[in-house]
Design a protein around this motif. Structure first.
Motif, PDB file in Angstrom:
ATOM      1  N   ASP A  76       0.841  -1.203   0.000  1.00 12.54           N
ATOM      2  CA  ASP A  76       0.000   0.000   0.000  1.00 12.54           C
ATOM      3  C   ASP A  76       0.876   1.253   0.000  1.00 12.54           C
ATOM      4  O   ASP A  76       1.402   1.669   1.033  1.00 12.54           O
ATOM      5  N   LYS A  78       0.098   4.272  -0.233  1.00 11.61           N
ATOM      6  CA  LYS A  78      -0.493   5.473   0.360  1.00 11.61           C
ATOM      7  C   LYS A  78      -0.181   5.572   1.857  1.00 11.61           C
ATOM      8  O   LYS A  78      -0.520   6.575   2.498  1.00 11.61           O
ATOM      9  N   HIS A  94      -1.157   9.527  -4.438  1.00 11.29           N
ATOM     10  CA  HIS A  94      -2.528   9.741  -3.975  1.00 11.29           C
ATOM     11  C   HIS A  94      -3.487  10.052  -5.124  1.00 11.29           C
ATOM     12  O   HIS A  94      -4.693  10.149  -4.917  1.00 11.29           O
TER      13      HIS A  94
END
Length: 413
Positions: A76, A78, A94
């Motif tokens: 991940d 982010k 993002h």
């Protein structure tokens, strides 16, 4: 070579090596020498990346498999602290929707399941006659053309590009457009704006192609994606981004391996002779695995982040720590591959990690294998006098790209 707050015994603060470190000019096929030093001295240790952060580096084969197989390790991007390969990726993270590359289960499981039927070993094997035909045609054209020839342009780029176009259902006449944007996407030096522009251009192009498949479906992956969009299982944005990933990944690995593998074989004539003189498909298949291990073109590291405290190889990686897994270092680990610096086409190299490991390993690896088996099994038999038309020192190696390779490979015969 680990980070130490108090310094070494001599009182000097121990330096944290930069990642990705440079290769040795005299050994362009080998991983950077510092990776071997790290693997021997402290195989799980800190490195410094472009933004000044110090993620953990994994260099041993055993530890690589432990990390990439651990559900507590995430892709991940982010999450704060994720160790991006370059600034442009960090700035754009993002803005990106969920993909195969940046999601964990269950999202990743759902997305990957939708594509597995397009890349089964059986379906890739069914493409072998078409790959053979395309390979023979391009070798014919190279032999009929001027000498020296650039093997990258003659075979390396067109063969994988033609095959991924056929598999996806993308018109080959558009290949210059998407090869340009794919090059931007995998370059270590492209800016965030260039990355976004290329992503938008490719996404819009493939969205149009998928939309056309809803009205005129065929036996190809874009038609499969179009059906999933119509069924409400994917949005058009998700489908087009999947197609972008497949289009880029589907030709980058094989395109670089065809030329770089040929150069490695030309520099190891006794190994080239083994491949040139065999008609045994098992020997060719084994040679492909060894070349994948030896060259490991995905050289900038698999990037991950820890979801909780994890003990690996005697080190505790804390929740939120960034992790980089070096595929080349692990594939040259002498504990897994004795005499790893020796190219040995008869070695059993099937435990290599050139396509990574675990649930995020390369979806298109079977296609790459078949393409390389056909090209390596055909080119040197058909052109037995193939030789380098320049010196190794004059070859431009693509150290600034996420997939290692050569910009051009002048050959003659």
């Amino acid at each position: 070579m680990a980070e130490t707050p108090t310094g070494t015994a001599s009182g000097a603060a121990e330096e944290i090596p930069e990642f990705v470190p440079p290769r040795a000019a005299a050994c362009p096929f080998a991983p950077p020498p510092v990776l071997a030093e790290i693997r021997e001295e402290k195989p799980i240790s800190k490195v410094r990346i472009w933004d000044g952060s110090t993620p953990w580096l994994i260099t041993r084969h055993e530890d690589l498999r432990a990390v990439l197989g651990d559900p507590r390790v995430s892709v991940d991007d982010k999450r704060p602290g994720f160790p991006f390969p370059k600034k442009a990726m960090a700035e754009n993270a993002h803005h990106h929707p969920d993909t195969l590359f940046n999601t964990d289960a269950p999202v990743h499981t759902r997305l990957r399941r939708m594509l597995t039927s397009s890349f089964t070993a059986k379906r890739m094997a069914a493409l072998r006659p078409a790959i053979q035909k395309v390979t023979d045609e391009h070798i014919d054209a190279m032999l009929a053309g001027p000498k020296p020839a650039d093997l990258v342009q003659a075979l390396g780029l067109p063969i994988p590009t033609l095959m991924i176009c056929e598999l996806l259902g993308v018109p080959y006449e558009d290949h210059e457009f998407f090869q340009y944007h794919a090059t931007v996407a995998v370059s270590q030096t492209s800016s965030a704006e260039q990355d976004r522009e290329s992503s938008v251009a490719l996404g819009a192009y493939l969205a149009r192609q998928i939309h056309a498949k809803t009205e005129n479906p065929a036996e190809d992956t874009l038609s499969d994606l179009a059906a999933l969009v119509e069924a409400g299982e994917l949005t058009m944005g998700e489908a087009s981004l999947m197609a972008v990933i497949l289009l880029i990944a589907g030709h980058e690995t094989s395109a670089n391996m065809i030329a770089l593998g040929t150069l490695a074989l030309l520099e190891h004539p006794e190994q080239l002779a083994l491949l040139r003189e065999t008609d045994d498909p098992k020997v060719v298949a084994g040679a492909v695995e060894e070349l994948l291990r030896y060259l490991t073109i995905a050289h900038t590291g698999q990037r991950r982040i820890a979801l909780e405290d994890i003990e690996i190889g005697g080190e505790v990686i804390r929740d939120g720590d960034g992790i980089i897994v070096s595929l080349p270092a692990a594939n040259w680990d002498p504990e897994a591959f004795p005499e790893p610096d020796r190219l040995d086409l008869l070695r059993d190299a099937r435990q290599h990690n050139a396509f990574a490991f675990g649930v995020h390993q390369c979806l298109g690896q079977q296609l790459a294998r078949v393409e390389l088996q056909v090209v390596y099994g055909t080119l040197y038999r058909r052109v037995p006098t193939l030789r380098l038309a320049t010196t190794l020192e004059e070859i431009d190696f693509k150290e600034d790209a996420m997939a290692y390779g050569v910009a051009a490979l002048p050959v003659t015969w």
